[in-house]
Scaffold this motif. Structure first.
Motif, PDB file in Angstrom:
ATOM      1  N   THR B 217       0.840  -1.194   0.000  1.00  0.00           N
ATOM      2  CA  THR B 217       0.000   0.000   0.000  1.00  0.00           C
ATOM      3  C   THR B 217       0.876   1.245   0.000  1.00  0.00           C
ATOM      4  O   THR B 217       1.890   1.301   0.690  1.00  0.00           O
ATOM      5  CB  THR B 217      -0.936   0.022   1.241  1.00  0.00           C
ATOM      6  OG1 THR B 217      -1.834  -1.077   1.163  1.00  0.00           O
ATOM      7  CG2 THR B 217      -1.739   1.310   1.314  1.00  0.00           C
ATOM      8  N   ALA B 218       0.446   2.232  -0.809  1.00  0.00           N
ATOM      9  CA  ALA B 218       1.149   3.512  -0.831  1.00  0.00           C
ATOM     10  C   ALA B 218       0.167   4.606  -0.426  1.00  0.00           C
ATOM     11  O   ALA B 218      -0.954   4.662  -0.937  1.00  0.00           O
ATOM     12  CB  ALA B 218       1.689   3.788  -2.236  1.00  0.00           C
ATOM     13  N   PHE B 219       0.585   5.443   0.500  1.00  0.00           N
ATOM     14  CA  PHE B 219      -0.285   6.522   0.965  1.00  0.00           C
ATOM     15  C   PHE B 219       0.206   7.857   0.429  1.00  0.00           C
ATOM     16  O   PHE B 219       1.350   8.253   0.644  1.00  0.00           O
ATOM     17  CB  PHE B 219      -0.323   6.539   2.502  1.00  0.00           C
ATOM     18  CG  PHE B 219      -1.022   7.741   3.078  1.00  0.00           C
ATOM     19  CD1 PHE B 219      -2.360   8.003   2.764  1.00  0.00           C
ATOM     20  CD2 PHE B 219      -0.355   8.616   3.926  1.00  0.00           C
ATOM     21  CE1 PHE B 219      -3.008   9.118   3.286  1.00  0.00           C
ATOM     22  CE2 PHE B 219      -1.000   9.725   4.460  1.00  0.00           C
ATOM     23  CZ  PHE B 219      -2.325   9.981   4.134  1.00  0.00           C
ATOM     24  N   PHE B 220      -0.684   8.554  -0.286  1.00  0.00           N
ATOM     25  CA  PHE B 220      -0.366   9.862  -0.863  1.00  0.00           C
ATOM     26  C   PHE B 220      -1.094  10.955  -0.090  1.00  0.00           C
ATOM     27  O   PHE B 220      -2.220  10.765   0.370  1.00  0.00           O
ATOM     28  CB  PHE B 220      -0.834   9.934  -2.325  1.00  0.00           C
ATOM     29  CG  PHE B 220       0.062   9.200  -3.287  1.00  0.00           C
ATOM     30  CD1 PHE B 220      -0.062   7.838  -3.457  1.00  0.00           C
ATOM     31  CD2 PHE B 220       1.022   9.896  -4.030  1.00  0.00           C
ATOM     32  CE1 PHE B 220       0.754   7.155  -4.356  1.00  0.00           C
ATOM     33  CE2 PHE B 220       1.841   9.223  -4.929  1.00  0.00           C
ATOM     34  CZ  PHE B 220       1.716   7.854  -5.088  1.00  0.00           C
ATOM     35  N   LEU B 221      -0.435  12.109  -0.001  1.00  0.00           N
ATOM     36  CA  LEU B 221      -1.073  13.262   0.626  1.00  0.00           C
ATOM     37  C   LEU B 221      -0.513  14.519  -0.031  1.00  0.00           C
ATOM     38  O   LEU B 221       0.709  14.711  -0.051  1.00  0.00           O
ATOM     39  CB  LEU B 221      -0.777  13.256   2.136  1.00  0.00           C
ATOM     40  CG  LEU B 221      -1.431  14.346   2.959  1.00  0.00           C
ATOM     41  CD1 LEU B 221      -2.945  14.226   2.941  1.00  0.00           C
ATOM     42  CD2 LEU B 221      -0.929  14.280   4.409  1.00  0.00           C
ATOM     43  N   ASN B 222      -1.387  15.354  -0.556  1.00  0.00           N
ATOM     44  CA  ASN B 222      -0.982  16.602  -1.203  1.00  0.00           C
ATOM     45  C   ASN B 222       0.146  16.427  -2.211  1.00  0.00           C
ATOM     46  O   ASN B 222       1.082  17.225  -2.266  1.00  0.00           O
ATOM     47  CB  ASN B 222      -0.521  17.638  -0.164  1.00  0.00           C
ATOM     48  CG  ASN B 222      -1.648  18.002   0.772  1.00  0.00           C
ATOM     49  OD1 ASN B 222      -2.813  17.988   0.387  1.00  0.00           O
ATOM     50  ND2 ASN B 222      -1.300  18.310   2.017  1.00  0.00           N
ATOM     51  N   GLY B 223       0.091  15.353  -2.973  1.00  0.00           N
ATOM     52  CA  GLY B 223       1.101  15.154  -4.008  1.00  0.00           C
ATOM     53  C   GLY B 223       2.368  14.475  -3.547  1.00  0.00           C
ATOM     54  O   GLY B 223       3.236  14.159  -4.348  1.00  0.00           O
ATOM     55  N   ASP B 224       2.498  14.283  -2.220  1.00  0.00           N
ATOM     56  CA  ASP B 224       3.666  13.570  -1.701  1.00  0.00           C
ATOM     57  C   ASP B 224       3.316  12.104  -1.459  1.00  0.00           C
ATOM     58  O   ASP B 224       2.226  11.806  -0.980  1.00  0.00           O
ATOM     59  CB  ASP B 224       4.110  14.159  -0.350  1.00  0.00           C
ATOM     60  CG  ASP B 224       4.721  15.531  -0.494  1.00  0.00           C
ATOM     61  OD1 ASP B 224       5.690  15.657  -1.271  1.00  0.00           O
ATOM     62  OD2 ASP B 224       4.231  16.473   0.158  1.00  0.00           O
ATOM     63  N   LEU B 225       4.267  11.244  -1.752  1.00  0.00           N
ATOM     64  CA  LEU B 225       4.131   9.853  -1.316  1.00  0.00           C
ATOM     65  C   LEU B 225       4.643   9.820   0.121  1.00  0.00           C
ATOM     66  O   LEU B 225       5.828  10.005   0.374  1.00  0.00           O
ATOM     67  CB  LEU B 225       4.963   8.926  -2.207  1.00  0.00           C
ATOM     68  CG  LEU B 225       5.057   7.467  -1.736  1.00  0.00           C
ATOM     69  CD1 LEU B 225       3.693   6.813  -1.696  1.00  0.00           C
ATOM     70  CD2 LEU B 225       5.997   6.667  -2.628  1.00  0.00           C
ATOM     71  N   ILE B 226       3.724   9.635   1.065  1.00  0.00           N
ATOM     72  CA  ILE B 226       4.103   9.720   2.476  1.00  0.00           C
ATOM     73  C   ILE B 226       4.753   8.438   2.959  1.00  0.00           C
ATOM     74  O   ILE B 226       5.759   8.447   3.652  1.00  0.00           O
ATOM     75  CB  ILE B 226       2.859  10.013   3.367  1.00  0.00           C
ATOM     76  CG1 ILE B 226       2.164  11.302   2.912  1.00  0.00           C
ATOM     77  CG2 ILE B 226       3.239  10.088   4.838  1.00  0.00           C
ATOM     78  CD1 ILE B 226       2.984  12.548   3.090  1.00  0.00           C
TER      79      ILE B 226
END
Lengths: 219, 252
Positions: B217-226
């Motif tokens: 799983t990859a979590f993105f937030l505001n264009g960043d890969l967190i």
């Protein structure tokens, strides 16, 4: 914006319920050993009778956890909180069983003069009771430091248990007539030692809950 | 042993002045299901579309960085985009079968890639429908319109249509958001079957779905890969507080 208010409320309700169960368990440990020291059958019986209340609390809390898992799809720390809660109540329930075991020994020994004054066993009980309280405080406050400290108390309980064991062994060797009572007392001591181990289990779960890491507090 | 199917390196994407992806680095493992999660507008769908250059179709989009598919940069000027999209196919949010028969939907891709042999086409259609776990339900209505099927069946027609051109990577953009729970579970089961033969990247708003179907799983937030990692780790003990806040529903 605060989301999941209802969920958070139920989670804190879960903690309160576990604390309530823990309070009854502390009480059971205290009363079991007190009844033994005072040879008070009624008090011993009240510990045995009170066990059903603790058993029911365990089932209620288990249901609450199941409901939260089924309806709220907990993730990450929420999931750990609930899973740890489920494990803690099993430990607590077992502690209550050990307290009952001590109360039953009290009933069996009643009318017999004690072969030795009870000093170490009440001390173990005091420590075990304190450990139960602190392990649950650690759970509620999610306090890793407090949880880790349980290892120190557990060592002390362990060494008291070996001390009791050695003393009773000497008594039995000197006078085989003491064997009956001495083995009973040995069981009581062993039960308290186990209660302390269960408290360290809770501490280990708290550390997992907060950090996600596994640690051993009881070696 | 896992091997990398797609390697994304220092990827930035701009919609005119707005930067939608910020220095994303991610390795998509072969024969694995990778789920992309994050709140609306976090860039996860944009990211998905970079993997077969669907963003090329949007005006004002600028991409820099490197995306290697089997070690080859898909953004090099000499790359044949049609061929790329054959290799890296996409399933969309709403089922979008063509207004033609089930058979023609599935045969559409092979036909435009030049397949004319009727027997060969029959074979491809059956194989693809079987792979999409739809064959039993549609074999006696192959020549009726695909639009007459249920939503879940239509979505599987779209997946069969995709499989007919023998892709290697399947991109799925919220493939079940328009489906009922039962159809959703069917698609999820299908994803489990397909992962043996394909590399799958799925965007989903349904966190339980990500937890159920994906291995990574990859979590993105505001264009960043967190954060990205094994799904069981992300959903039981994420490393980043922002991931924790998002997956436990305590965002913002």
């Amino acid at each position: 914006m605060k989301t999941r208010t209802t969920f958070d409320q139920t989670l804190s309700e879960l903690k309160q319920e576990i604390l309530r169960m823990g309070f009854h368990v502390e009480e059971a440990i205290y009363r079991a050993v007190e009844s033994m020291a005072k040879q008070d059958v009624n008090m011993a019986q009240s510990v045995i009778d009170g066990d059903v209340l603790i058993d029911n609390l365990e089932l209620e809390i288990e249901d609450l956890c199941m409901k939260l898992i089924a309806t709220q799809q907990p993730m990450a720390k929420d999931l750990r909180r609930i899973a740890v809660g489920l494990k803690i109540i099993t430990d607590l329930e077992r502690m209550a069983d050990y307290s009952c075991g001590i109360a039953k020994i009290t009933k069996r020994l009643v009318g017999q003069p004690l072969i030795k004054p009870l000093i170490d066993i009440p001390r173990m009980a005091q420590l075990a009771q304190k450990m139960v309280k602190e392990s649950l405080d650690a759970y509620v406050r999610e306090d890793v430091g407090l949880a880790a400290n349980l290892a120190t108390d557990d060592k002390q309980v362990d060494s008291l248990h070996s001390q009791v064991f050695r003393e009773l062994l000497v008594l039995m060797m000197e006078n085989p007539k003491t064997i009956n009572q001495a083995t009973s007392l040995l069981f009581a001591s062993r039960y308290l030692e186990r209660i302390a181990d269960h408290a360290t289990n809770i501490g280990e779960r708290v550390i997992y809950l907060v950090t996600g890491k596994r640690e051993v507090l009881n070696d | 042993m896992t091997s990398t199917k797609i390697s994304v390196q220092s990827l930035n994407l701009y919609y005119k002045d707005f930067q939608a992806l910020k220095n994303v680095n991610l390795e998509v493992e072969e024969n694995q299901v990778t789920a992309l999660i994050g709140p609306s507008g976090c860039g996860k769908s944009t990211f998905l579309r970079t993997l077969n250059r669907m963003n090329d179709l949007i005006e004002g989009v600028r991409v820099d960085g490197v995306i290697l598919l089997d070690g080859r940069d898909i953004y090099r000027p000499d790359v044949d985009v049609v061929n790329l999209r054959k290799k890296v196919g996409m399933v969309f949010q709403r089922p979008n079968p063509f207004p033609m028969s089930v058979y023609d939907n599935v045969a559409y891709g092979p036909r435009i890639h030049g397949e004319k042999n009727k027997r060969k086409l029959d074979e491809i259609v059956e194989k693809s429908l079987r792979a999409a776990v739809l064959w039993d339900e549609v074999q006696d209505r192959l020549y009726k319109s695909a639009l007459g099927l249920s939503g879940g069946q239509q979505q599987r027609v779209c997946i069969a249509r995709l499989l007919a051109v023998e892709p290697e990577v399947l991109l799925m953009d919220e493939p079940t958001s328009a489906l009922d729970p039962l159809a959703t579970l069917r698609i999820e089961e299908l994803i489990q079957v397909l992962r043996n033969d394909y590399t799958i990247v799925i965007v989903t708003h349904n966190m339980q779905q990500a937890a159920r179907v994906s291995g990574v799983t990859a979590f993105f937030l505001n264009g960043d890969l967190i954060e990205y990692g094994n799904t069981d780790v992300i959903f039981t003990r994420p490393a980043d507080q922002r991931t924790e806040d998002y997956i436990t529903g305590r965002f913002g």
